[in-house]
Each structure stands twice: as structure tokens, then as C-alpha cells.
Design an enzyme around this catalytic site. Structure first.
Site, PDB file in Angstrom:
ATOM      1  CB  SER A  96      -0.915   0.002   1.236  1.00 47.36           C
ATOM      2  OG  SER A  96      -1.737  -1.146   1.267  1.00 47.36           O
ATOM      3  CG  HIS A 141     -10.961   3.214  -3.347  1.00 50.89           C
ATOM      4  ND1 HIS A 141     -10.876   2.725  -4.622  1.00 50.89           N
ATOM      5  CD2 HIS A 141     -11.730   2.327  -2.659  1.00 50.89           C
ATOM      6  CE1 HIS A 141     -11.574   1.600  -4.705  1.00 50.89           C
ATOM      7  NE2 HIS A 141     -12.092   1.334  -3.533  1.00 50.89           N
ATOM      8  CE  LYS A 199      -8.437  -9.053   2.709  1.00 55.59           C
ATOM      9  NZ  LYS A 199      -9.121  -8.025   1.905  1.00 55.59           N
TER      10      LYS A 199
END
Length: 397
Positions: free
Chosen positions: A309, A326, A396
Site C-alpha cells: 500500500s 482509493h 480479513k
């Protein structure tokens, strides 16, 4: 890259993506949006892909109107990240205990807290306006009032799908905490209700896509939507703040000897509405799968659960309505990913990351997403990179 302009009925479609690589369904949605009488501008991010009504990865500026489907059903969904004083040298060889502790502290999937989380228990947590926020729930649509108890218990929970909590390292081996979530079920309930209400209005009959129904300024329906929308956006912001506080608590306890310090938290919505002014006109700007990237604004652009990221700083490009992507953006649907990949593929593509590697998250496999490096490269005129992160733990739902 600078943008490519594609003709549209009411406004040109400014694309920071290669039109030739955008799926046909998404391109048609963009053309549909460009037909709306109230539209004043449309910017398309490099992570663009098909969505409900409006594409994910689109920024739509309207005058005197707003389209609920151009916000997305997870109102206020976004990211938070914080740099810590920890480094890679502080980490144990086995990170499974850390993942387990995070999952114990923060409910994932459809899980929720047994009772409301008390924000006053967190050192330095900004609780100003907290009571007023919950008091304002009495003013939201009656159709969702029955969800109040669930909303209270889901505050500070992750959810499922592409939402995640990560423990990351930057290129200097500093540890970052990062998470992605939104307004949970209450935001979806409000979004679905108002999309349905908008579709009933006379001015929306005959639209090319009924999911593009809008509310018009100075009407009771617009006032009701704005009230619920801004409440849900605040819910999402509080939800991430509480999760980050719970996450920091876990890290303090697990690395007690290191006496961990945290820098200020970076936080940004990427499914929301903002009132902004461009070319002397007050506009309602919806960002669905896009972050604000005004000059100096910090933002977070995540990749997939096995890649990495970026922490970025906005360059204030007015052509994009001060926006950026995004995330990496999906290149295939969840069902297509499940048909294409196996758990063995997931294990291979998430090698080195402490995370779930079972069939329940195959649809989140890195191969289902666009390459994050290319997405970043396509928006060099929108943001500058501050830090590149690589996850070592990924939770997750």
C-alpha cells in the site's frame, strides 16, 4: 499520466485510466452518469471498475443534486493508518499470535462487540461530540431505527469483503498499523433506503439507469438524505477510530518492553459526499472509490492482501476535483476470482504474510486486483508518494 478526455453527453469524461482497458460495463456507466442534467464534472480514477449505478473509482460533481448510488452503499468507507516507533527488529519470528490477538480484540466478519465500546477507556481518544452523535440517531430514517442496538455493538468492528486490518513495514523497516472499513450494516441500510426513495421521485423517471436516481436541493427528501448521509459518514469515521484504538492497545500489550509510541493517525473516507467550490460554483462532490487529494492532504491507497500500500500526499489537481484513487481496484469479480483461483494460488500469492489462506478469502486474492504500482503511476499528477508499505500481518473478515 495526465487525463484522457472522452466525450460525454453533458460533460467530458476525464479519465486517469486507459479507456481501452476499462470494462465495457463500467464505460457504459460512465456515459450514463454523464447524461444527468445536474452534472458539472466527472473524473475517473485509475482503479475504476463496475459498480451499482455509478462506477467504483469515479468522482462526480453536481450542482443542486446528489446521487446516492454515486456515494456507494458502504457510506463513509475509508482508511486509517499510523506510523509507530517499532521497527522490523522488534518483531517476533512467528506473527500468528499477533494476528490472533488482533482478531480477539476487534470482531471481524459479521461479528460484533457484546456491548458498546466505551471510548473514554482509550488514552487520548477524542470523545467530544460522542453523546451528541448518538443522540442524532433519533433523527435518521424511521426505516432503520430497529437497527440501533446492532449499530451500537458493531461500532469498532471490521466487517468482511475487502475490509482488513494490517501490520505493515515501510521501506525503512518502520512498523505501521493500517485498517480499512466503513459504516457497517447501518450505513448500507441507510443507503439502500434512500436509493429506493430517490427512485420513486417524478424527476427520476425515464433515467437511463434507475440506480442513478438523484435528490434535488431544497426538497424534504434531500434534507432527509443529507442528514442520514452525514451521520453515517461520521459513524464510519468513529468506527475506524475505535478500531485503531483497539489495535494500538493490542500492540502496546504485545510489545510492552518497547514502550510503543504512535504518530498522528492518517484517516480518509473514500465513499462519501463533500460540499466543495470549483470555478465559482458550489458543488456536491461524490467520491465513490476515491479519496480527497487536495494540496497537502494525506491519503492512503491500498493494494491487495499480498502486495502493498501507499501513503500519499495530494497535489491539489482541480481537474480531478482534488481527488485520487482509493486502491488498486478489482480487475475481476468475486465470483470470477473464485472460479479462477484456488487456495494453493492464495498461499503462493500471500507468501510471507501472516493471514487467512482458506477458501473463504480466495475472492480477495491479489490476482483479482489491478497492480497497485501501475495504479499509482497513472496518477502521478494527483498525488506524491510519502511511504510504501508491505504487510506482514493481514486480518480479513
Amino acid at each position: 499520466m495526465s487525463y484522457v478526455e472522452v466525450p460525454g453527453a453533458q460533460v467530458p469524461i476525464r479519465m486517469w485510466a486507459d479507456p481501452a482497458t476499462v470494462e465495457d460495463g463500467a464505460m457504459q456507466q460512465l456515459r450514463n452518469v454523464a447524461t444527468l442534467p445536474w452534472i458539472k464534472g466527472l473524473a475517473v480514477m485509475p482503479d475504476v471498475h463496475y459498480g451499482k449505478g455509478a462506477t467504483v473509482g469515479s468522482v462526480i460533481a453536481m450542482h443542486g443534486a446528489v446521487c446516492p448510488a454515486a456515494v456507494g452503499v458502504d457510506i463513509g468507507c475509508g482508511m486509517s493508518a499510523v506510523k509507530t516507533s517499532l521497527t522490523a527488529n522488534d518483531l517476533p519470528g512467528d506473527l500468528s499470535r499477533l494476528r490472533s490477538k488482533i482478531e480477539q480484540a476487534i470482531p471481524v466478519g459479521r461479528g460484533m462487540h457484546d456491548s458498546a465500546v466505551d471510548p473514554t477507556r482509550f488514552f487520548g481518544f477524542a470523545t467530544a461530540g460522542w453523546d451528541d452523535f448518538w443522540g442524532r440517531f433519533e433523527g435518521v430514517a424511521d426505516a432503520v431505527k430497529f437497527r440501533e442496538e446492532r449499530a451500537v455493538k458493531q461500532m469498532g468492528t471490521l466487517g468482511s469483503g475487502n475490509h482488513f486490518i494490517e501490520f505493515c513495514l515501510d521501506q525503512s523497516d518502520s512498523v505501521w498499523l493500517m485498517l480499512h472499513s466503513g459504516s457497517r450494516n447501518i450505513g448500507k441500510e441507510l443507503a439502500d433506503f434512500h436509493i429506493g426513495e430517490a427512485q420513486k421521485l417524478p424527476h427520476n423517471q425515464g433515467l437511463v439507469d434507475r440506480d442513478l436516481a438523484v435528490f434535488i436541493a431544497d426538497t424534504p427528501q434531500m434534507a432527509a438524505y443529507r442528514n442520514d448521509l452525514f451521520w453515517a459518514q461520521e459513524y464510519a469515521k468513529y468506527n475506524r477510530a475505535i478500531m485503531m484504538a483497539l489495535f494500538q492497545d493490542v500492540v502496546r500489550k504485545e510489545f510492552k518492553k518497547a514502550k510503543v509510541a504512535f504518530e498522528p493517525v492518517i484517516s480518509c473516507h473514500h465513499n462519501y459526499v463533500a460540499e466543495e467550490r470549483y470555478d465559482g460554483m458550489d458543488l456536491l462532490v461524490t467520491r465513490k472509490g476515491a479519496i480527497r487529494a487536495g494540496s497537502g492532504d494525506y491519503g492512503i491507497i491500498p493494494g491487495s492482501m499480498g502486495t502493498g500500500s501507499y501513503i500519499v500526499k495530494g497535489l491539489g489537481n482541480a481537474a480531478s476535483f482534488n481527488s485520487a484513487s482509493h486502491g488498486a481496484g478489482r480487475k475481476m469479480s468475486r465470483n470470477a476470482a473464485k472460479r479462477t483461483f484456488t487456495t494453493r494460488d492464495l498461499e503462493e500469492q500471500t507468501r510471507g504474510v501472516e493471514c487467512r489462506k482458506d477458501s473463504g478469502v480466495v475472492d480477495e486474492i491479489p490476482g483479482a486486483y489491478k497492480p497497485i504500482e501501475k495504479v499509482i503511476d497513472q496518477q502521478r499528477d494527483l498525488v506524491e508518494v510519502v511511504a510504501k508499505l508491505k504487510q506482514v500481518v493481514c486480518v480479513k473478515g
